[in-house]
Design a protein around this motif. Structure first.
Motif, PDB file in Angstrom:
ATOM      1  N   GLU A 285       0.922  -1.200  -0.162  1.00  0.00           N
ATOM      2  CA  GLU A 285       0.103   0.001   0.012  1.00  0.00           C
ATOM      3  C   GLU A 285       1.055   1.256  -0.111  1.00  0.00           C
ATOM      4  N   ASN A 286       0.564   2.361  -0.879  1.00  0.00           N
ATOM      5  CA  ASN A 286       1.461   3.505  -0.856  1.00  0.00           C
ATOM      6  C   ASN A 286       0.388   4.594  -0.414  1.00  0.00           C
ATOM      7  N   TRP A 287       1.073   5.648   0.614  1.00  0.00           N
ATOM      8  CA  TRP A 287       0.063   6.625   0.998  1.00  0.00           C
ATOM      9  C   TRP A 287       0.743   7.821   1.063  1.00  0.00           C
ATOM     10  N   VAL A 288       0.014   8.950   0.841  1.00  0.00           N
ATOM     11  CA  VAL A 288       0.899  10.454   0.539  1.00  0.00           C
ATOM     12  C   VAL A 288       0.089  11.189   1.344  1.00  0.00           C
ATOM     13  N   SER A 289       0.839  12.081   2.025  1.00  0.00           N
ATOM     14  CA  SER A 289       0.247  13.243   2.968  1.00  0.00           C
ATOM     15  C   SER A 289      -0.827  13.933   2.144  1.00  0.00           C
ATOM     16  N   PHE A 290      -2.114  14.000   2.694  1.00  0.00           N
ATOM     17  CA  PHE A 290      -3.107  15.046   1.722  1.00  0.00           C
ATOM     18  C   PHE A 290      -3.252  16.185   2.825  1.00  0.00           C
ATOM     19  N   ALA A 291      -3.301  16.507   4.048  1.00  0.00           N
ATOM     20  CA  ALA A 291      -3.787  17.495   4.655  1.00  0.00           C
ATOM     21  C   ALA A 291      -3.237  17.106   6.015  1.00  0.00           C
ATOM     22  N   THR A 292      -2.893  18.529   6.837  1.00  0.00           N
ATOM     23  CA  THR A 292      -2.295  18.512   8.265  1.00  0.00           C
ATOM     24  C   THR A 292      -3.031  19.361   9.058  1.00  0.00           C
ATOM     25  N   PRO A 293      -4.581  19.233   9.103  1.00  0.00           N
ATOM     26  CA  PRO A 293      -4.923  20.068  10.115  1.00  0.00           C
ATOM     27  C   PRO A 293      -4.959  19.816  11.515  1.00  0.00           C
ATOM     28  N   MET A 294      -5.310  21.025  12.114  1.00  0.00           N
ATOM     29  CA  MET A 294      -5.209  20.993  13.805  1.00  0.00           C
ATOM     30  C   MET A 294      -6.878  20.314  14.141  1.00  0.00           C
ATOM     31  N   ALA A 295      -6.685  19.353  15.161  1.00  0.00           N
ATOM     32  CA  ALA A 295      -7.941  18.581  15.511  1.00  0.00           C
ATOM     33  C   ALA A 295      -7.946  18.526  17.077  1.00  0.00           C
ATOM     34  N   ARG A 296      -9.324  18.776  17.455  1.00  0.00           N
ATOM     35  CA  ARG A 296      -9.730  18.534  19.002  1.00  0.00           C
ATOM     36  C   ARG A 296     -10.190  16.730  18.823  1.00  0.00           C
ATOM     37  N   ILE A 297      -9.421  16.136  19.762  1.00  0.00           N
ATOM     38  CA  ILE A 297      -9.528  14.597  19.808  1.00  0.00           C
ATOM     39  C   ILE A 297     -10.645  14.005  21.009  1.00  0.00           C
ATOM     40  N   PHE A 298     -11.431  13.142  20.691  1.00  0.00           N
ATOM     41  CA  PHE A 298     -12.200  12.533  21.745  1.00  0.00           C
ATOM     42  C   PHE A 298     -12.110  10.915  21.727  1.00  0.00           C
ATOM     43  N   TYR A 299     -11.583  10.470  22.645  1.00  0.00           N
ATOM     44  CA  TYR A 299     -11.460   9.261  22.762  1.00  0.00           C
ATOM     45  C   TYR A 299     -12.658   8.513  23.234  1.00  0.00           C
ATOM     46  N   GLY A 300     -12.701   7.142  22.931  1.00  0.00           N
ATOM     47  CA  GLY A 300     -13.903   6.326  23.154  1.00  0.00           C
ATOM     48  C   GLY A 300     -14.074   6.413  24.800  1.00  0.00           C
ATOM     49  N   ARG A 301     -15.472   5.877  25.191  1.00  0.00           N
ATOM     50  CA  ARG A 301     -15.872   5.757  26.709  1.00  0.00           C
ATOM     51  C   ARG A 301     -14.457   5.060  27.470  1.00  0.00           C
ATOM     52  N   GLY A 302     -14.868   5.406  28.866  1.00  0.00           N
ATOM     53  CA  GLY A 302     -13.890   4.726  29.558  1.00  0.00           C
ATOM     54  C   GLY A 302     -13.601   3.089  29.356  1.00  0.00           C
ATOM     55  N   ASP A 303     -14.764   2.477  29.227  1.00  0.00           N
ATOM     56  CA  ASP A 303     -15.018   1.091  29.449  1.00  0.00           C
ATOM     57  C   ASP A 303     -14.443   0.479  27.972  1.00  0.00           C
ATOM     58  N   GLU A 304     -14.810   1.295  26.735  1.00  0.00           N
ATOM     59  CA  GLU A 304     -13.963   0.816  25.687  1.00  0.00           C
ATOM     60  C   GLU A 304     -12.490   1.189  25.824  1.00  0.00           C
ATOM     61  N   ARG A 305     -12.065   2.214  26.233  1.00  0.00           N
ATOM     62  CA  ARG A 305     -10.556   2.107  26.458  1.00  0.00           C
ATOM     63  C   ARG A 305      -9.966   1.194  27.059  1.00  0.00           C
ATOM     64  N   ARG A 306     -10.507   0.756  28.259  1.00  0.00           N
ATOM     65  CA  ARG A 306     -10.020  -0.410  29.105  1.00  0.00           C
ATOM     66  C   ARG A 306     -10.054  -1.770  28.376  1.00  0.00           C
ATOM     67  N   GLU A 307     -11.051  -1.936  27.651  1.00  0.00           N
ATOM     68  CA  GLU A 307     -11.335  -3.052  26.907  1.00  0.00           C
ATOM     69  C   GLU A 307     -10.346  -3.209  25.621  1.00  0.00           C
ATOM     70  N   ALA A 308     -10.079  -2.111  25.141  1.00  0.00           N
ATOM     71  CA  ALA A 308      -8.976  -2.255  23.806  1.00  0.00           C
ATOM     72  C   ALA A 308      -7.466  -2.293  24.489  1.00  0.00           C
ATOM     73  N   ALA A 309      -7.357  -1.915  25.833  1.00  0.00           N
ATOM     74  CA  ALA A 309      -6.094  -2.021  26.241  1.00  0.00           C
ATOM     75  C   ALA A 309      -5.884  -3.433  26.864  1.00  0.00           C
ATOM     76  N   ARG A 310      -6.912  -4.196  27.316  1.00  0.00           N
ATOM     77  CA  ARG A 310      -7.001  -5.279  27.744  1.00  0.00           C
ATOM     78  C   ARG A 310      -6.691  -6.557  26.661  1.00  0.00           C
ATOM     79  N   GLU A 311      -7.400  -6.348  25.585  1.00  0.00           N
ATOM     80  CA  GLU A 311      -7.352  -7.130  24.540  1.00  0.00           C
ATOM     81  C   GLU A 311      -6.033  -6.845  23.206  1.00  0.00           C
ATOM     82  N   GLY A 312      -5.834  -5.830  23.543  1.00  0.00           N
ATOM     83  CA  GLY A 312      -4.863  -5.349  22.255  1.00  0.00           C
ATOM     84  C   GLY A 312      -5.609  -4.822  20.992  1.00  0.00           C
ATOM     85  N   ALA A 313      -7.048  -4.654  21.441  1.00  0.00           N
ATOM     86  CA  ALA A 313      -7.938  -4.503  20.303  1.00  0.00           C
ATOM     87  C   ALA A 313      -7.575  -2.995  19.840  1.00  0.00           C
TER      88      ALA A 313
END
Length: 110
Positions: A29-57
């Motif tokens: 796969e080849n990818w090229v930079s398209f845009a570099t905007p500034m963003a506000r980031i919202f992560y999933g709920r706490g239980d989703e974060r814990r599940e992802a960390a536990r399972e490497g998901a």
């Protein structure tokens, strides 16, 4: 609209380019930079974060960016986000009003 100061993290939006092959003939796969905007980031709920960390998901997040000529054309297919050393697959890109776009993305499990 989100105040500019809340969009405090730089992201890279990449666009898929024509795929190639490595020296052994395997597809690459080849990818090229398209845009570099500034963003506000919202992560999933706490239980989703814990599940992802536990399972490497995968981890879900939303990236809120200013709507520009470039960010308005970004779609889930053919684009991805690079942020914090990880690749994020865009799953949705609905506009919020006319001035912002919220990209929903999932971090690839390593």
């Amino acid at each position: 609209m989100t105040p500019a100061g809340k969009r405090d993290r730089r992201i890279v939006i990449e666009q898929r380019a024509q795929d190639g092959e490595d020296a052994m003939g395997a597809p690459v796969e080849n990818w090229v930079s398209f845009a570099t905007p500034m963003a506000r980031i919202f992560y999933g709920r706490g239980d989703e974060r814990r599940e992802a960390a536990r399972e490497g998901a995968s981890q879900a997040a939303s990236f809120l960016v200013l709507a520009t000529a470039k960010t308005r054309v970004v779609k889930p297919i053919g684009f991805r986000i690079i942020f914090d050393g990880s690749t994020w697959d865009i799953t949705a890109a609905p506009p919020i009003g006319r001035r912002e776009i919220e990209f929903t993305a999932t971090r690839r499990a390593s």
